[in-house]
Design a protein around this motif. Structure first.
Motif, mmCIF file in Angstrom:
data_model
loop_
_atom_site.group_PDB
_atom_site.id
_atom_site.type_symbol
_atom_site.label_atom_id
_atom_site.label_comp_id
_atom_site.label_asym_id
_atom_site.label_seq_id
_atom_site.Cartn_x
_atom_site.Cartn_y
_atom_site.Cartn_z
ATOM 1 N N ALA B 200 0.802 -1.216 0.000
ATOM 2 C CA ALA B 200 0.000 0.000 0.000
ATOM 3 C C ALA B 200 0.837 1.270 0.000
ATOM 4 C CB ALA B 200 -0.923 -0.003 1.222
ATOM 5 N N VAL B 201 2.053 1.189 0.559
ATOM 6 C CA VAL B 201 2.837 2.418 0.748
ATOM 7 C C VAL B 201 3.140 3.135 -0.568
ATOM 8 C CG1 VAL B 201 4.991 3.350 1.647
ATOM 9 C CG2 VAL B 201 3.766 1.644 2.915
ATOM 10 N N PRO B 202 3.735 2.450 -1.560
ATOM 11 C CA PRO B 202 3.981 3.164 -2.809
ATOM 12 C C PRO B 202 2.696 3.579 -3.490
ATOM 13 C CG PRO B 202 4.487 0.825 -3.059
ATOM 14 C CD PRO B 202 4.239 1.061 -1.612
ATOM 15 N N ALA B 203 1.617 2.817 -3.265
ATOM 16 C CA ALA B 203 0.368 3.122 -3.955
ATOM 17 C C ALA B 203 -0.258 4.419 -3.489
ATOM 18 C CB ALA B 203 -0.612 1.972 -3.764
ATOM 19 N N PHE B 204 0.155 4.919 -2.343
ATOM 20 C CA PHE B 204 -0.339 6.248 -1.986
ATOM 21 C C PHE B 204 0.778 7.277 -1.916
ATOM 22 C CE2 PHE B 204 -0.676 3.930 2.130
ATOM 23 C CZ PHE B 204 0.302 4.589 2.843
ATOM 24 N N GLY B 205 1.816 7.038 -2.687
ATOM 25 C CA GLY B 205 2.776 8.102 -2.987
ATOM 26 C C GLY B 205 3.962 8.211 -2.065
ATOM 27 N N GLY B 387 1.713 1.378 -11.446
ATOM 28 C CA GLY B 387 3.177 1.267 -11.391
ATOM 29 C C GLY B 387 3.712 0.070 -10.639
ATOM 30 N N ILE B 388 2.841 -0.766 -10.115
ATOM 31 C CA ILE B 388 3.329 -1.932 -9.357
ATOM 32 C C ILE B 388 3.957 -2.946 -10.308
ATOM 33 C CG2 ILE B 388 2.545 -3.906 -7.968
ATOM 34 C CD1 ILE B 388 0.621 -1.953 -6.602
ATOM 35 N N ALA B 389 3.418 -3.033 -11.534
ATOM 36 C CA ALA B 389 4.042 -3.857 -12.577
ATOM 37 C C ALA B 389 4.419 -2.936 -13.745
ATOM 38 C CB ALA B 389 3.081 -4.940 -13.035
ATOM 39 N N ARG B 390 5.365 -3.373 -14.551
ATOM 40 C CA ARG B 390 5.850 -2.570 -15.673
ATOM 41 C C ARG B 390 5.400 -3.203 -16.980
ATOM 42 N NH1 ARG B 390 10.486 0.673 -15.709
ATOM 43 N NH2 ARG B 390 9.899 1.119 -13.570
ATOM 44 N N ALA B 391 4.847 -2.404 -17.889
ATOM 45 C CA ALA B 391 4.391 -2.917 -19.184
ATOM 46 C C ALA B 391 5.585 -3.287 -20.059
ATOM 47 C CB ALA B 391 3.535 -1.873 -19.875
ATOM 48 N N PHE B 401 1.330 13.830 -18.695
ATOM 49 C CA PHE B 401 2.561 13.173 -18.236
ATOM 50 C C PHE B 401 2.584 11.722 -18.714
ATOM 51 C CE2 PHE B 401 1.826 16.541 -15.140
ATOM 52 C CZ PHE B 401 3.074 17.146 -15.113
ATOM 53 N N ASP B 402 3.759 11.293 -19.167
ATOM 54 C CA ASP B 402 3.927 9.887 -19.548
ATOM 55 C C ASP B 402 4.270 9.085 -18.284
ATOM 56 O OD1 ASP B 402 4.432 7.455 -20.586
ATOM 57 O OD2 ASP B 402 6.189 8.044 -21.780
ATOM 58 N N LEU B 403 3.403 8.183 -17.906
ATOM 59 C CA LEU B 403 3.598 7.422 -16.668
ATOM 60 C C LEU B 403 3.984 5.972 -16.942
ATOM 61 C CD1 LEU B 403 0.524 8.726 -14.623
ATOM 62 C CD2 LEU B 403 2.863 9.586 -14.611
ATOM 63 N N THR B 404 4.341 5.686 -18.208
ATOM 64 C CA THR B 404 4.593 4.292 -18.595
ATOM 65 C C THR B 404 5.674 3.642 -17.741
ATOM 66 O OG1 THR B 404 4.136 5.040 -20.844
ATOM 67 C CG2 THR B 404 4.975 2.795 -20.593
ATOM 68 N N THR B 405 6.729 4.382 -17.482
ATOM 69 C CA THR B 405 7.834 3.787 -16.708
ATOM 70 C C THR B 405 7.977 4.428 -15.323
ATOM 71 O OG1 THR B 405 9.373 5.350 -17.719
ATOM 72 C CG2 THR B 405 9.150 3.204 -18.785
ATOM 73 N N THR B 407 7.524 5.251 -11.333
ATOM 74 C CA THR B 407 7.435 4.395 -10.142
ATOM 75 C C THR B 407 6.047 4.524 -9.531
ATOM 76 O OG1 THR B 407 8.140 6.178 -8.690
ATOM 77 C CG2 THR B 407 9.877 4.774 -9.639
ATOM 78 N N PRO B 408 5.649 3.555 -8.729
ATOM 79 C CA PRO B 408 4.340 3.658 -8.056
ATOM 80 C C PRO B 408 4.208 4.956 -7.267
ATOM 81 C CG PRO B 408 5.287 1.485 -7.712
ATOM 82 C CD PRO B 408 6.335 2.297 -8.393
ATOM 83 N N THR B 409 5.318 5.345 -6.639
ATOM 84 C CA THR B 409 5.283 6.572 -5.848
ATOM 85 C C THR B 409 4.993 7.776 -6.732
ATOM 86 O OG1 THR B 409 6.958 5.558 -4.455
ATOM 87 C CG2 THR B 409 6.598 7.911 -4.177
ATOM 88 N N ALA B 410 5.691 7.851 -7.873
ATOM 89 C CA ALA B 410 5.506 8.994 -8.771
ATOM 90 C C ALA B 410 4.092 9.000 -9.338
ATOM 91 C CB ALA B 410 6.543 8.923 -9.888
ATOM 92 N N ILE B 411 3.591 7.820 -9.659
ATOM 93 C CA ILE B 411 2.236 7.734 -10.227
ATOM 94 C C ILE B 411 1.210 8.196 -9.196
ATOM 95 C CG2 ILE B 411 0.486 6.075 -10.976
ATOM 96 C CD1 ILE B 411 2.814 4.544 -12.362
#
Lengths: 375, 578
Positions: B200-205, B387-391, B401-405, B407-411
């Protein structure tokens, strides 16, 4: 007139107090490592001090210093400042572990209390402290005997050295290096061993591959026995001249007599090898008191404390008096004659003893008297 | 005065009385020996306070605290004894030396998990010990270096006794203040989430790597400071300061006293320095006595003796203090504007094509339902969006903003929040604390504690959770935990909310409550992507429906049209059209 009885009463009370204070027995705290990797040697040190102090009229408490400087300093402060009168402490039996002694020296100087020890670490008497008195030949003495016996008596030309990576080991290794080089036969290989190492084959293989013709050990008790056993098991049959740990009956007990054949050791003394009546009486008393064999650490500490008691018998009432006595007087102990070299080194002689292979009692094969020229 | 006293809690009054009693004893009744033991306790307090950062709060079993202690000791020992450098220079250098070492080793070591991390830190300690023993010319070898002078500042000197005691405890108090500053209640809560719900931590920045790094470096700094004071107290530096014994002492103090909080450090250090001394009278049996007592403490107080005292909590905002943070953020993107653009997104796991050239977009104010059979790639898509998995290929864009690569934190910081199939909530935190942790990531003036708390209060109120704001998450039923997760996602002021099966396991009334919350949020401009199997939940909720099958997007459009689509019927409902 009416005030007179009160003055007399007060004076009498003060006299009683003063008399009471004088009646307090003198104290010699015994601070030794009886747990940890030096427990075997430390227990010998404790037993030697205890045997000398029993029935002497001097109070003593034994305190474990384990193997860290922190605990040693705790024990020292506890002995001197907790509870009883600090002035009663005329000397301290101090731990044989070099790093602990290095931590205690500033405290001993601050409290002006002499410390009597059997530590072999050379540095403790090189700090300029007037309060360190070593009753075991230091590395300067025993390593000279160690190297000389290997080179001069056994004819070693390519000696190998295995030492412990502790303060004890590094101090002895430096003196061995110095002496072997001075004798014209520096070590062909010098390998350090951590106290936790149990498999000696790698280091022994290196020794064999180096072409060494004698193996000089400067290890604690357990590692010494392991090296001897594994050297014999792998067929490394060059002479082994071990450090003082090998003279201890507890070390010899770890090996079969046949494994001990051709193994020698340096030491300050070997009580179980001596035959003079005083030494036999000491050994008997020691066995009766502690149900174990005496060694040179016990004997050195016994002699050291006996010299303290001699100081008290001769009128010493304070730590300053005792320090003065230790610094200036000569004392005939059981192991040797002791006298300070001005730095607190009291022991100046060493012996070499060897095992024949049919028993665990070694014979003294060489005595090196007064190696420092102090006596 | 009486007003001040009456305003204190019972715990604080007890603490003040205990501290005063201890101070009186230490200054007026203790012998020099007693003062020395108390001085050592003060040094260990500093070390344990540091260790609490990494072992307690970050939850990582570091075995390097002894090494940092030793580095601090050797820096001071070498400089002071060999070069006569003064305390005012050696002390900060000891702290800096240990901190620098932590920074250097953090790069490889902090990536490791659990026991690998413990082993790596142990290896660091052993390496430093070997260096100390064998680099004789610098460290003095196994003997160490004697002649370390007392602490001297100008004409003032703390040799031993009262002066050294006061000085060390002065530094210990300063360390407590630093620890308190670094561990405000909100950060403690974030650490708790990192330990108990790491996904959960990266998922909320919040970047867990940075959190761990901060904890590791702080632990090293405190360890270095303690080591520096230690050598001044013992007047010699030797390899024992780097030995495993110091590490074990520190670990035991932390476990016995408590892994969290100043009180735990003080109790652990005072107790463990005094226990062996109290039992000295037992001669060779004293170690057995100490061991038995420690075992009993660990058994009967597994969370440490300090756990008997109440912990600090993040104060909840009063009801009237609700800020409008969520509304502000949600309406910051105009309804109808495209906020998420997914193009040609593919992802393969070994031989399985989890996503295959997926295109999907979401507009502000829209609720998009994403359905598909098990294994269709729904959660994979949610994981890639957040951002938890990478395409493997394709792109994700949001608000320019391009969020393709990314991090979960940045997203998360770009306003994309999510919930999880299984709620990722720390059982030990209250609802308010759990939600406030997500409010802390917003990088602006809102980072003030009061603002964070107010933002959390608003999110809690939006989800109808105000009455249980002080309840611990671990005590809540499943339905409420789902809503707490949504509240936590909202606290980060997102403009896109990704919900992974929010209705799973809920009764119809609970589903209706969540649907109502989502409709309210969408009405305020939030874009919502709801992944769920439950058509009855989605039918009245979603404004659009998309369907995945075997990684491909097979339908995307108005809900009724998608549900009527033959391909969807075939793939999702198994109704084979002949």
């Amino acid at each position: 007139m009416s005030a007179m009885p009160r003055v007399i009463t007060a004076a009498a009370f003060l006299c009683a107090l003063a008399t009471g204070a004088q009646a307090e027995p003198l104290r010699i705290p015994v601070l030794v490592p009886i747990t940890g990797f030096l427990a075997l040697e430390g227990t010998s040190q404790k037993n030697g001090a205890e045997l000398a102090l029993r029935g002497s009229g001097v109070d003593f408490d034994v305190d474990d210093t384990a193997t860290s400087p922190e605990i040693a300093v705790n024990a020292f402060e506890r002995a001197l400042t907790s509870g009883r009168n600090r002035e009663d402490v005329v000397a301290v039996v101090a731990p044989m572990l070099g790093t602990q002694m290095l931590a205690l020296v500033p405290l001993a100087d601050e409290f002006a209390v002499p410390m009597v020890t059997v530590s072999g670490t050379a540095r403790i008497t090189e700090l300029g402290s007037p309060n360190v008195f070593r009753f075991f030949p230091g590395d300067v003495v025993v390593k000279a005997a160690h190297a000389r016996y290997a080179v001069e008596e056994l004819g070693a030309k390519r000696p190998a050295v295995i030492f412990q990576t502790t303060a004890y080991g590094q101090s002895g290794r430096a003196e061995l290096d110095r002496n072997l080089t001075a004798l014209g036969h520096p070590a062909v290989i010098a390998e350090g061993l951590d106290v936790s190492v149990k498999d000696m084959l790698p280091v022994l293989s290196k020794v064999r591959d180096s072409g060494a013709d004698a193996l000089l050990l400067h290890l604690h008790s357990g590692p010494t026995a392991l090296v001897v056993r594994q050297a014999r098991a792998m067929g490394l049959n060059i002479p082994i001249i071990a450090g003082s740990a090998m003279h201890q009956p507890e070390t010899a007990a770890l090996l079969e007599p046949s494994e001990l054949a051709g193994v020698c050791a340096e030491s300050g003394a070997s009580p179980i090898s001596e035959t003079n009546p005083d030494m036999l009486a000491f050994a008997d008393a020691y066995r009766a008191a502690f149900d174990r064999e005496p060694d040179a650490f016990a004997l050195g500490q016994y002699d050291g404390v006996r010299m303290l008691l001699a100081a008290i018998r001769s009128g010493a009432k304070s730590s300053a008096d005792v320090r003065e006595y230790l610094s200036t007087q000569r004392y005939q102990g059981l192991a040797m004659t002791y006298a300070s070299d001005g730095k607190g080194n009291m022991a100046h002689s060493a012996v070499i003893l060897c095992y024949a292979g049919d028993s665990r009692v070694p014979a003294i094969v060489k005595r090196y008297e007064n190696l420092t020229g102090v006596l | 005065m009486s007003a001040v006293l009456s305003s204190l809690t019972r715990r604080n009054r007890l603490t003040i009385v205990a501290v005063a009693a201890l101070a009186l004893y230490a200054l007026f009744f203790a012998s020099s020996y007693d003062q020395r033991i108390l001085t050592l306790a003060g040094i260990y307090v500093i070390m344990v306070l540091g260790y609490q950062f990494i072992f307690g709060h970050a939850g990582a079993l570091s075995l390097a605290q002894g090494a940092f202690f030793g580095v601090g000791a050797y820096v001071t020992g070498i400089l002071a004894s060999q070069y006569g450098t003064g305390f005012l220079l050696t002390f900060p250098l000891s702290i800096a030396g240990a901190s620098m070492l932590a920074l250097i080793v953090a790069v490889p070591v902090l990536r490791l998990a659990s026991h690998y991390f413990a082993l790596a830190t142990l290896a660091l300690s052993q390496l430093l010990l070997l260096i100390a023993v064998n680099w004789v010319s610098v460290t003095g070898g196994a003997n160490g270096l004697p002649g370390v002078p007392p602490i001297t500042i100008g004409d003032w000197q703390a040799t031993r006794g009262t002066s050294l005691l006061l000085f060390v405890w002065g530094i210990a108090v300063a360390a407590m203040l630093v620890a308190r500053w670094q561990l405000n209640p909100l950060r403690v809560a974030v650490f708790t989430v990192m330990r108990d719900a790491p996904l959960a931590v990266p998922a909320f920045g919040i970047d867990p790597g940075l959190l761990r790094l901060r904890a590791f470096v702080l632990s090293a700094a405190f360890g270095g400071a303690a080591g520096a004071l230690f050598v001044h107290t013992n007047r010699v530096v030797s390899p024992e300061t780097l030995g495993f014994g110091i590490m074990i002492t520190c670990l035991t103090m932390t476990v016995v006293g408590g892994r969290f909080g100043i009180l735990g450090a003080v109790i652990g250090a005072l107790l463990l320095t005094h226990l062996p001394e109290w039992f000295r009278g037992l001669d060779e049996y004293y170690l057995v006595a100490v061991g038995v007592l420690l075992l009993a403490m660990v058994v009967f107080a597994p969370d440490g003796l300090a756990s008997f005292f109440k912990q600090r909590r993040i104060p909840a905002s009063p009801p009237g203090h609700a800020a409008t943070g969520i509304e502000e953020n949600a309406t910051s993107v105009k309804t109808g504007v495209r906020v998420l653009e997914i193009s040609n997104l593919s992802k393969r796991y070994g031989g399985i094509q989890a996503l295959d050239r997926v295109d999907l977009s979401i507009n502000a104010g829209e609720i998009v339902g994403l359905i598909g059979p098990n294994g269709a790639g729904k959660t994979t898509l949610a994981n890639i969006i957040t951002g938890i998995a990478r395409a493997d290929s394709g792109s994700i864009g949001s608000a320019g903003f391009d969020l393709t690569t990314a991090t979960p934190t940045a997203i998360a910081r770009r306003g994309i929040a999510r919930t999880f199939q299984t709620p990722q909530l720390p059982d030990g935190l209250t609802v308010h604390e759990a939600v406030a942790t997500a409010a802390a990531n917003i990088g602006n003036t809102a980072n003030k504690a009061s603002s964070i708390s107010a933002r959390a209060t608003t999110a809690i109120a939006t989800c109808g959770l105000t009455r249980i704001a002080d309840a611990r998450c671990g005590t809540l039923p499943h339905g409420l935990r789902r809503r707490v997760e949504i509240a936590r996602a909202l606290a980060g002021a997102p403009h896109i909310l990704v919900l992974d099966e929010p209705a799973a396991g809920l009764a119809p009334p609970e589903q209706a409550e969540i649907a109502e919350i989502l409709r309210t949020l969408a009405a305020s401009g939030l874009a919502v992507l709801v992944i769920d199997h439950n058509i009855e939940f989605l039918r009245p909720l979603a404004t659009r429906l998309a369907c995945l099958d075997a990684g491909r997007l097979i339908a995307d459009g108005p809900l009724d049209e998608v549900l009527a689509d033959d391909t969807v019927q075939n793939a999702y409902f198994g109704l084979v059209q002949q």
